[in-house]
Scaffold this motif. Structure first.
Motif, PDB file in Angstrom:
ATOM      1  N   GLU A  79       0.822  -1.206   0.000  1.00  0.00           N
ATOM      2  CA  GLU A  79       0.000   0.000   0.000  1.00  0.00           C
ATOM      3  C   GLU A  79       0.858   1.259   0.000  1.00  0.00           C
ATOM      4  N   ALA A  80       2.074   1.194   0.579  1.00  0.00           N
ATOM      5  CA  ALA A  80       2.946   2.374   0.638  1.00  0.00           C
ATOM      6  C   ALA A  80       3.306   2.862  -0.763  1.00  0.00           C
ATOM      7  N   SER A  81       3.412   1.935  -1.698  1.00  0.00           N
ATOM      8  CA  SER A  81       3.763   2.331  -3.068  1.00  0.00           C
ATOM      9  C   SER A  81       2.633   3.085  -3.759  1.00  0.00           C
ATOM     10  N   ARG A  82       1.445   3.044  -3.183  1.00  0.00           N
ATOM     11  CA  ARG A  82       0.289   3.717  -3.796  1.00  0.00           C
ATOM     12  C   ARG A  82      -0.068   5.010  -3.065  1.00  0.00           C
ATOM     13  N   LEU A  83       0.730   5.407  -2.081  1.00  0.00           N
ATOM     14  CA  LEU A  83       0.413   6.613  -1.315  1.00  0.00           C
ATOM     15  C   LEU A  83       0.597   7.863  -2.159  1.00  0.00           C
ATOM     16  N   PRO A  84      -0.198   8.895  -1.911  1.00  0.00           N
ATOM     17  CA  PRO A  84       0.007  10.170  -2.623  1.00  0.00           C
ATOM     18  C   PRO A  84       1.311  10.822  -2.187  1.00  0.00           C
ATOM     19  N   ASN A  85       1.775  11.764  -2.981  1.00  0.00           N
ATOM     20  CA  ASN A  85       3.054  12.415  -2.684  1.00  0.00           C
ATOM     21  C   ASN A  85       2.982  13.321  -1.464  1.00  0.00           C
ATOM     22  N   THR A  86       1.832  13.906  -1.214  1.00  0.00           N
ATOM     23  CA  THR A  86       1.697  14.821  -0.079  1.00  0.00           C
ATOM     24  C   THR A  86       1.461  14.036   1.206  1.00  0.00           C
ATOM     25  N   VAL A  87       1.987  14.572   2.300  1.00  0.00           N
ATOM     26  CA  VAL A  87       1.826  13.952   3.622  1.00  0.00           C
ATOM     27  C   VAL A  87       1.035  14.910   4.496  1.00  0.00           C
ATOM     28  N   SER A  88      -0.052  14.424   5.063  1.00  0.00           N
ATOM     29  CA  SER A  88      -0.925  15.281   5.870  1.00  0.00           C
ATOM     30  C   SER A  88      -0.289  15.590   7.213  1.00  0.00           C
ATOM     31  N   MET A  89      -0.716  16.663   7.837  1.00  0.00           N
ATOM     32  CA  MET A  89      -0.223  17.029   9.168  1.00  0.00           C
ATOM     33  C   MET A  89      -0.650  15.996  10.201  1.00  0.00           C
ATOM     34  N   GLU A  90      -1.801  15.336   9.967  1.00  0.00           N
ATOM     35  CA  GLU A  90      -2.231  14.290  10.903  1.00  0.00           C
ATOM     36  C   GLU A  90      -1.253  13.122  10.877  1.00  0.00           C
ATOM     37  N   ALA A  91      -0.814  12.745   9.675  1.00  0.00           N
ATOM     38  CA  ALA A  91       0.180  11.676   9.578  1.00  0.00           C
ATOM     39  C   ALA A  91       1.496  12.093  10.226  1.00  0.00           C
ATOM     40  N   CYS A  92       1.899  13.351  10.014  1.00  0.00           N
ATOM     41  CA  CYS A  92       3.127  13.859  10.649  1.00  0.00           C
ATOM     42  C   CYS A  92       3.008  13.843  12.160  1.00  0.00           C
ATOM     43  N   ALA A  93       1.828  14.185  12.670  1.00  0.00           N
ATOM     44  CA  ALA A  93       1.614  14.181  14.121  1.00  0.00           C
ATOM     45  C   ALA A  93       1.755  12.764  14.673  1.00  0.00           C
ATOM     46  N   ARG A  94       1.253  11.774  13.917  1.00  0.00           N
ATOM     47  CA  ARG A  94       1.381  10.381  14.375  1.00  0.00           C
ATOM     48  C   ARG A  94       2.843   9.942  14.358  1.00  0.00           C
ATOM     49  N   PHE A  95       3.590  10.381  13.356  1.00  0.00           N
ATOM     50  CA  PHE A  95       5.012  10.045  13.298  1.00  0.00           C
ATOM     51  C   PHE A  95       5.762  10.677  14.465  1.00  0.00           C
TER      52      PHE A  95
END
Length: 910
Positions: free
Chosen positions: A419-435
């Motif tokens: 699934e990672a290979s199908r991710l969009p190029n942009t990364v949301s702030m919510e995903a950054c917060a989880r990281f």
């Protein structure tokens, strides 16, 4: 080649001639797989001809009496040669025979030879013809050895071969690759059928033993793909892992050919392509190493990396060296092998059905389709649906793994990878917060970040990590690539959560752990770009802070930690940290207790991630001392070990310990001359012992003591003498210690009242683990005393000890070789920083040159990191002043460089 007898001498000439012809074909671009097949054909032909000669001499009428010889290039189990090296062969011919068969196995059996590979042969026989088989084996193996082949040989009945295979995983895996060369095909079929039948009841224990044996081997040769000098066979992702896939495939699925496994759907087409291309890359590379060296060489050392990168025409433009580009390709292939084989083995060993059932019964369900069980966690069908193309959900699963301290099931990671290979190029702030939230928790942090890097998600948050993937650090200091080094540093730091020492206390006290872990993760990502890697790293830190939404304060701390990640290392191991003015300047630059804790942990983790056994008790003590002294300034704390307080109080405590037993006037004179830095770090008891030792010294006498320090695994040697004893005391003592094979870690030189000399050396004895025996210590003490006898010092002899990572001329060229002069850090001394490639006698040569140059050594710090030496000398001129005249400084630097390069008349002989 025609049939006919061949003498061992003729066979040797034939092997040399045909191998030279294959070398030419290799140089013209023949594939590694084809070279291996042709080398096997060549050995088949030589074995056949020597066998005919043996049969004739032993009285057999010819090959028909004992069976015919398989066609050259025969496949596994005596099948005729396939159209291509890995094509499935046809059924074996019936050779008839008289109860004897000649069987190739191991690499020879699978036709996977390199130019200098061993040849594994087994004479298989029925018990009724054991004597005749033994005579044939003795003659054949003797002739093969005389022909120059290295032969692994045995003679066994089918029952013996199968029994030994069950007892020994190495024998088992070698016999999996059996191939009939000559003889009784029916006997061979009975043997191999029995071998296959016994696999089923012993499948799981044998599988576990083979996998564990491979794990042990990888641990010995470097349990990571990203070694800077890998072993093509035995390092992770190497040829042995390709063989492991064959062995596990045979045990689990009855097929050891990756092509057959792919045809049956057991290996995906993508995995098969990964394995096939890596096999060709590694085999061709191994052939090049063997052909070039003229012998079996499997370690891809730095010299060979540079040579092969040039040979293959890697580009020379841009910030990356050709060798760095070449090694990136190597790491790409071996990483692919490690990934495919790791998953294949895990699936073969897996009892996922049982685990899923146990999780369903005893585990619990988390919202979003996640099941958490006793041994791990996996996604339900609902969870797999939610996961599709959703980075936030992927990071939620990873965060749950940390929260529950449970590993994510391999199958779930595979879904994430897909699934990672199908991710969009942009990364949301919510995903950054989880990281960022993941970075704040030490639990499972190292393995989770490595897995995120492996599946390509880490680069979504830190794009610079893609540049660092497999990036070589072409020096003898680091043992891992940039990305592996950074990930290991994080893992070391997170492991301090349960450490009871000062490092663990500091780590647990860090409030902003996400900043510390992020700094470790990116601290070296500036390498591989043009410019200073710390300045580039600072810019990377700014981008990361902005991308992840860090506060302005956290962003500034992150930039500081990345920009100055070498600061504490530099001061602790290259400067006199007992100088309180230096420590004060350090504390002011750091600025706060929280930053100091972070920098302390970051420095330790950075050192520990350099390579195996780099972090030790000595470095821990030195670094901790600087941390505690810096913290005393920043937080007003009195660190442990500094209870002596101010220098005046320390002197008073020493006087009290010695009162009434030593002449008060002599004691006062000595205490007045003791350096404040010495009184500040030594306990009153240690100072008292040293002064008692000096009481025993007179104009012609030398006294030496020794004390083992378990916390640093060093022996502290103390030598008392007088200036009237002999000139050049320090370089004589260094010669004595290094001549006895000791590694000097640090030294202090004190000239006290009445011409008394007190020298301290902290040295490690590589001949012993733990405390050296008393006779060894007494021998070293005697050598120290003897070194100060006589007007002319004897030239010490230095042992040349074999090392697996022996330094090469290329390493010397790559290592830093320079002499830096620092007249600003210390008010009393000029500091000389000497960078050089390590070699026996180097320390003594430098010390001797300083003495010949009229310099007095007050203190020395000796540091060795792999083959890189960083020695620091605090010196004065003969009048006790700093070096101020530039011509003299330039002359001293030039002379020291001559000594380092072995160009000095006296220095070069050492």
């Amino acid at each position: 080649m025609t049939h006919g007898d061949l003498s061992p001498h003729e066979a040797k000439a034939l092997l040399a001639e045909e191998t030279a012809r294959l070398r030419e074909e290799h140089d013209r671009g023949l594939s590694g797989i084809e070279v291996g097949a042709k080398l096997s054909d060549l050995r088949d032909a030589v074995v056949e001809k020597l066998l005919h000669a043996a049969l004739a001499d032993l009285g057999a009428d010819g090959p028909d009496e004992l069976g015919g010889f398989s066609e050259p290039g025969a496949g596994r189990r005596g099948h005729p040669a396939p159209e291509s090296p890995d094509e499935t062969p046809a059924a074996p011919p019936n050779h008839g025979g008289a109860g004897i068969a000649l069987v190739a196995h191991g690499g020879y059996g699978r036709r996977d030879l390199a130019p200098s590979s061993d040849v594994d042969l087994m004479v298989l026989y029925d018990d009724a013809v054991a004597g005749r088989a033994a005579r044939l084996a003795a003659r054949l193996f003797r002739d093969l050895f005389d022909s120059g082949l290295m032969v692994g040989h045995s003679a066994r009945s089918p029952a013996e071969a199968c029994r030994m295979a069950l007892d020994d995983p190495a024998t088992f895996t070698s016999l999996i690759e059996s191939r009939l060369l000559w003889g009784d095909a029916a006997l061979y079929s009975r043997y191999f059928d029995q071998f296959q039948r016994q696999c089923h009841p012993h499948f799981r224990p044998m599988l576990n033993r083979i996998v564990q044996s491979r794990r042990d081997e990888r641990h010995r040769f470097g349990d990571t793909v990203f070694l800077l000098q890998p072993n093509l066979k035995q390092s992770l992702g190497g040829l042995r892992d390709l063989q492991l896939l064959r062995w596990v495939g045979f045990l689990r699925h009855g097929a050891n050919d990756p092509a057959r496994l792919a045809e049956q759907g057991i290996l995906s087409n993508a995995d098969f392509e990964t394995i096939w291309s890596a096999r060709e890359f590694l085999l061709r590379l191994r052939n090049e190493l063997h052909f070039h060296a003229g012998r079996a060489v499997d370690v891809l050392d730095r010299a060979e990396q540079v040579r092969i990168a040039a040979l293959r025409g890697y580009p020379t433009d841009g910030p990356l060296l050709p060798v760095e580009r070449f090694m990136r390709d190597y790491f790409r292939h071996t990483r692919g092998v490690a990934h495919v084989v790791g998953r294949f083995v895990a699936k073969a060993q897996s009892r996922e059905r049982i685990a899923r059932l146990a999780t369903a019964v005893f585990g619990h369900r988390v919202e979003g389709g996640v099941r958490v069980g006793i041994s791990g966690m996996f996604l339900t069908r609902e969870g797999l649906t939610v996961l599709g193309g959703n980075l936030v959900e992927m990071m939620r699963v990873v965060a749950l793994s940390s929260l529950y301290d449970k590993p994510i099931a391999p199958a779930t990671w595979e879904v994430i990878r897909h699934e990672a290979s199908r991710l969009p190029n942009t990364v949301s702030m919510e995903a950054c917060a989880r990281f960022t939230s993941l970075l704040a928790r030490p639990t499972r942090l190292g393995p989770l970040l490595s897995d995120l890097h492996d599946v390509g998600i880490l680069e979504r948050f830190l794009p610079e990590f893609d540049h660092a993937r497999g990036l070589l650090q072409f020096n003898q200091y680091h043992k891992y690539t940039v990305d592996e080094h950074c990930l290991r540093a994080v893992e070391f730091a997170a492991g301090l959560q349960d450490d009871a020492g000062p490092l663990g206390q500091a780590y647990r006290s860090v409030k902003q752990k996400h900043v510390l872990h992020l700094a470790l993760l990116i601290h070296d990502l500036g390498k591989g770009f043009e410019g200073n890697h710390q300045e580039v790293g600072q810019r990377i830190a700014s981008r990361a802070a902005s991308r992840l939404g860090l506060s302005s304060g956290d962003a500034e701390t992150l930039r500081f930690l990345v920009r100055r990640h070498d600061l504490m290392n530099h001061l602790a191991f290259r400067r006199d940290t007992s100088d309180d003015r230096l420590v004060l300047r350090f504390a002011v630059e750091v600025g706060s207790p929280e930053r100091l804790r972070m920098l302390y942990v970051l420095t330790a983790a950075d050192l520990a991630a350099v390579g195996p056994r780099v972090w030790d008790g000595w470095k821990s003590e030195v670094l901790t001392d600087l941390y505690q002294r810096g913290m005393a300034h920043l937080a007003g704390e009195t660190p442990a070990g500094m209870e002596g307080g101010p220098v005046s109080l320390a002197a008073a405590a020493v006087a009290e310990l010695l009162g009434g037993r030593i002449d008060p006037a002599w004691l006062d004179r000595q205490l007045d001359r003791l350096p404040p830095s010495y009184l500040a770090v030594a306990t009153p008891e240690q100072v008292a012992d040293d002064l008692r030792l000096l009481q025993q010294v007179d104009a012609g006498r030398v006294v030496a003591t020794a004390r083992y320090r378990a916390e640093t695994e060093t022996v502290q040697f103390t030598v008392g003498a007088t200036e009237r004893t002999v000139s050049g005391i320090f370089h004589r003592l260094t010669g004595a210690l290094t001549g006895k094979g000791l590694e000097i870690r640090s030294a202090e030189i004190h000239t006290l009242a009445d011409g008394a000399v007190l020298d301290h050396f902290w040295a490690r004895d590589p001949d012993y683990v733990g405390q050296p025996p008393s006779d060894r210590i007494e021998s070293v003490k005697a050598e120290l005393i003897a070194s100060l006898a006589g007007s002319e010092p004897k030239t010490p002899s230095f042992r040349h000890v074999w090392r697996a990572d022996a330094i090469t001329s290329l390493d010397v060229d790559r290592l830093q070789t320079r002499v830096e002069v620092d007249n600003t850090t210390s008010a009393e001394y000029t500091i000389l920083d000497v960078f050089a490639a390590d070699r026996p006698g180097l320390l003594h040569a430098v010390a001797s040159e300083l003495f010949r140059g009229g310099l007095s050594v007050a203190r020395a710090r000796i540091g060795t990191f792999g083959h890189q030496v960083v020695d620091v000398w605090y010196v004065t001129d003969q009048r006790g002043g700093k070096l101020v005249e530039q011509p003299r400084i330039d002359a001293i630097r030039a002379r020291l460089l001559d000594v380092i390069r072995g160009e000095s008349g006296q220095g070069s002989s050492l």
